[in-house]
Design a protein around this motif. Structure first.
Motif, mmCIF file in Angstrom:
data_model
loop_
_atom_site.group_PDB
_atom_site.id
_atom_site.type_symbol
_atom_site.label_atom_id
_atom_site.label_comp_id
_atom_site.label_asym_id
_atom_site.label_seq_id
_atom_site.Cartn_x
_atom_site.Cartn_y
_atom_site.Cartn_z
ATOM 1 N N SER A 127 32.043 32.127 41.471
ATOM 2 C CA SER A 127 33.312 31.501 41.108
ATOM 3 C C SER A 127 33.244 30.001 41.341
ATOM 4 C CB SER A 127 34.457 32.108 41.916
ATOM 5 O OG SER A 127 34.200 32.050 43.306
ATOM 6 N N THR A 133 41.003 31.235 43.736
ATOM 7 C CA THR A 133 40.385 31.896 44.882
ATOM 8 C C THR A 133 40.530 30.999 46.106
ATOM 9 O OG1 THR A 133 38.180 30.908 44.669
ATOM 10 C CG2 THR A 133 38.639 32.865 43.313
ATOM 11 N N ALA A 170 43.967 33.860 37.222
ATOM 12 C CA ALA A 170 42.854 34.411 37.997
ATOM 13 C C ALA A 170 41.656 34.686 37.094
ATOM 14 C CB ALA A 170 43.280 35.687 38.705
ATOM 15 N N ARG A 172 38.539 35.663 38.694
ATOM 16 C CA ARG A 172 37.624 36.517 39.437
ATOM 17 C C ARG A 172 38.409 37.565 40.210
ATOM 18 N NH1 ARG A 172 34.684 34.724 36.439
ATOM 19 N NH2 ARG A 172 32.689 33.604 36.716
ATOM 20 N N GLY A 173 37.731 38.657 40.533
ATOM 21 C CA GLY A 173 38.351 39.695 41.347
ATOM 22 C C GLY A 173 39.318 40.577 40.567
ATOM 23 N N ASP A 187 47.542 33.040 45.169
ATOM 24 C CA ASP A 187 46.381 33.868 45.479
ATOM 25 C C ASP A 187 46.372 34.209 46.964
ATOM 26 O OD1 ASP A 187 43.649 34.960 44.775
ATOM 27 O OD2 ASP A 187 43.134 33.571 46.388
#
Length: 210
Positions: A127, A133, A170, A172-173, A187
């Motif tokens: 990332s 994040t 977002a 990632r994740g 986040d």
């Protein structure tokens, strides 16, 4: 916040930092879970609390170690005790920081060492800043340190940057599955990172040598 001050930290100071982090996560565990319920599994606060409690339970032996060794041990404990993506990310940060601190020769080099540890987190999570994040807190904090900002300003910067993730999508994740629906929510990883940064800054401000 000089590297020399951190590397030469006495056991009682490290124990205090561990307790400060544990206490702030415990006090905000429900809030972190609420943030995570909006865009994730809803367990970030619980997971972070479990990790901090594990470190706190072993704080006497951890704090007796040289700081680089202590950070590596704490990082490993977080990997083992925090579920989800947070454990490997926080663990990577501390383990990399511990390894890099062994090469620290000059107080002015600490921001560079921290940058290298944060870059290790970015590689582990695949990332970048702007992906919504904890990196969106870590990189600005590192930049503030590089510019010798006061601890109180660094804490405010961390809190502000965590809030800014609400406007991000977002990437990632689990939250990334929501696409545009992730926009409008802070986040949880950035929030826990800001909480920990603030706790550390406040404790160091109160207890650093005159």
């Amino acid at each position: 916040m000089s590297g020399g001050f951190l590397v030469q930290a006495e056991p009682v100071l490290l124990m205090g930092l561990i307790e400060a982090c544990r206490a702030t996560i415990a006090a905000n565990s429900d809030h972190l879970c609420a943030l995570d319920r909006a865009i994730g599994d809803g367990d970030h606060g619980t997971n972070m609390r479990r990790g901090c409690d594990a470190v706190s339970a072993d704080e006497a032996s951890v704090s007796a170690l040289p700081l680089p060794d202590a950070l590596e041990k704490i990082g490993l404990m977080l990997v083992m005790n925090i579920g989800g993506a947070a454990g490997p990310l926080y663990g990577t940060l501390l383990m990399a920081l511990g390894r890099e601190l062994r090469t620290l020769d000059d107080d002015r080099d600490f921001p560079t060492v921290l940058k290298q540890a944060i870059d290790a987190v970015a590689r582990r999570g695949r990332s970048h800043a702007g992906d919504k994040t904890l990196l969106d807190v870590l990189y600005p904090v590192q930049d503030a340190l590089a510019h010798c900002s006061p601890l109180t300003d660094i804490a405010r910067q961390a809190e502000h940057c965590a809030e800014l993730t609400a406007a991000m999508k977002a990437m990632r994740g689990r939250a990334s599955y929501l696409g545009d629906r992730s926009i409008g929510h802070v986040d949880p990883g950035a929030s826990s990172c800001a909480l920990l940064t603030t706790a550390i800054c406040r404790y160091l401000e109160e207890h650093r040598p005159a």
